[in-house]
Design a protein around this motif. Structure first.
Motif, PDB file in Angstrom:
ATOM      1  N   UNK A   1      -4.634 111.622 -51.818  1.00 17.47           N
ATOM      2  CA  UNK A   1      -4.756 110.964 -50.539  1.00 17.47           C
ATOM      3  C   UNK A   1      -4.643 109.459 -50.737  1.00 17.47           C
ATOM      4  N   UNK A   2      -4.083 108.785 -49.773  1.00 16.97           N
ATOM      5  CA  UNK A   2      -3.832 107.353 -49.822  1.00 16.97           C
ATOM      6  C   UNK A   2      -4.995 106.596 -49.183  1.00 16.97           C
ATOM      7  N   UNK A   3      -5.463 105.546 -49.858  1.00 15.12           N
ATOM      8  CA  UNK A   3      -6.599 104.777 -49.343  1.00 15.12           C
ATOM      9  C   UNK A   3      -6.252 104.084 -48.024  1.00 15.12           C
ATOM     10  N   UNK A   4      -5.016 103.630 -47.859  1.00 14.64           N
ATOM     11  CA  UNK A   4      -4.628 102.978 -46.605  1.00 14.64           C
ATOM     12  C   UNK A   4      -4.655 103.958 -45.443  1.00 14.64           C
ATOM     13  N   UNK A   5      -4.231 105.184 -45.680  1.00 16.67           N
ATOM     14  CA  UNK A   5      -4.280 106.217 -44.644  1.00 16.67           C
ATOM     15  C   UNK A   5      -5.733 106.506 -44.264  1.00 16.67           C
ATOM     16  N   UNK A   6      -6.586 106.655 -45.253  1.00 18.53           N
ATOM     17  CA  UNK A   6      -8.001 106.916 -44.995  1.00 18.53           C
ATOM     18  C   UNK A   6      -8.650 105.753 -44.255  1.00 18.53           C
ATOM     19  N   UNK A   7      -8.311 104.548 -44.654  1.00 16.50           N
ATOM     20  CA  UNK A   7      -8.848 103.359 -43.997  1.00 16.50           C
ATOM     21  C   UNK A   7      -8.409 103.313 -42.536  1.00 16.50           C
ATOM     22  N   UNK A   8      -7.156 103.606 -42.265  1.00 22.13           N
ATOM     23  CA  UNK A   8      -6.649 103.612 -40.892  1.00 22.13           C
ATOM     24  C   UNK A   8      -7.394 104.637 -40.049  1.00 22.13           C
ATOM     25  N   UNK A   9      -7.637 105.826 -40.608  1.00 19.63           N
ATOM     26  CA  UNK A   9      -8.366 106.869 -39.887  1.00 19.63           C
ATOM     27  C   UNK A   9      -9.802 106.441 -39.602  1.00 19.63           C
ATOM     28  N   UNK A  10     -10.434 105.777 -40.547  1.00 16.43           N
ATOM     29  CA  UNK A  10     -11.800 105.290 -40.349  1.00 16.43           C
ATOM     30  C   UNK A  10     -11.827 104.277 -39.209  1.00 16.43           C
ATOM     31  N   UNK A  11     -10.902 103.331 -39.232  1.00 16.45           N
ATOM     32  CA  UNK A  11     -10.875 102.282 -38.215  1.00 16.45           C
ATOM     33  C   UNK A  11     -10.543 102.834 -36.831  1.00 16.45           C
ATOM     34  N   UNK A  12      -9.786 103.914 -36.784  1.00 17.03           N
ATOM     35  CA  UNK A  12      -9.473 104.544 -35.497  1.00 17.03           C
ATOM     36  C   UNK A  12     -10.705 105.173 -34.860  1.00 17.03           C
ATOM     37  N   UNK A  13     -11.673 105.540 -35.679  1.00 17.81           N
ATOM     38  CA  UNK A  13     -12.847 106.255 -35.182  1.00 17.81           C
ATOM     39  C   UNK A  13     -13.959 105.340 -34.689  1.00 17.81           C
ATOM     40  N   UNK A  14     -13.804 104.041 -34.796  1.00 16.17           N
ATOM     41  CA  UNK A  14     -14.850 103.148 -34.307  1.00 16.17           C
ATOM     42  C   UNK A  14     -14.806 101.806 -34.979  1.00 16.17           C
ATOM     43  N   UNK A  15     -15.917 101.117 -34.883  1.00 16.06           N
ATOM     44  CA  UNK A  15     -16.003  99.808 -35.522  1.00 16.06           C
ATOM     45  C   UNK A  15     -17.086  99.840 -36.585  1.00 16.06           C
TER      46      UNK A  15
END
Length: 63
Positions: A1-15
């Motif tokens: 899994x890519x850290x940038x993809x995971x980071x984007x998903x985290x940021x999409x879920x809130x602040x």
């Protein structure tokens, strides 16, 4: 899994603060220092991929 993809998903879920993001990434198996993560988040803000709120939290642009 890519850290940038995971980071984007985290940021999409809130602040989140950088330390909260670091914890969420660690739960997914990623290891990153807080200074490096904050640098990466600031870069994403500069590139228009994320938003830094006045309270120090980060979100995706659409949140």
């Amino acid at each position: 899994m890519n850290i940038d993809y995971s980071l984007a998903k985290i940021l999409e879920n809130g602040r989140y603060t950088p330390s909260e993001i670091k914890d969420l990434l660690e739960e997914q198996g990623f290891s990153i220092t807080l200074p490096k993560l904050t640098e990466h988040l600031n870069l994403q803000v500069a590139l228009g991929m994320a938003h830094r709120r006045e309270d120090g939290t980060f979100t995706a642009l659409s949140v």
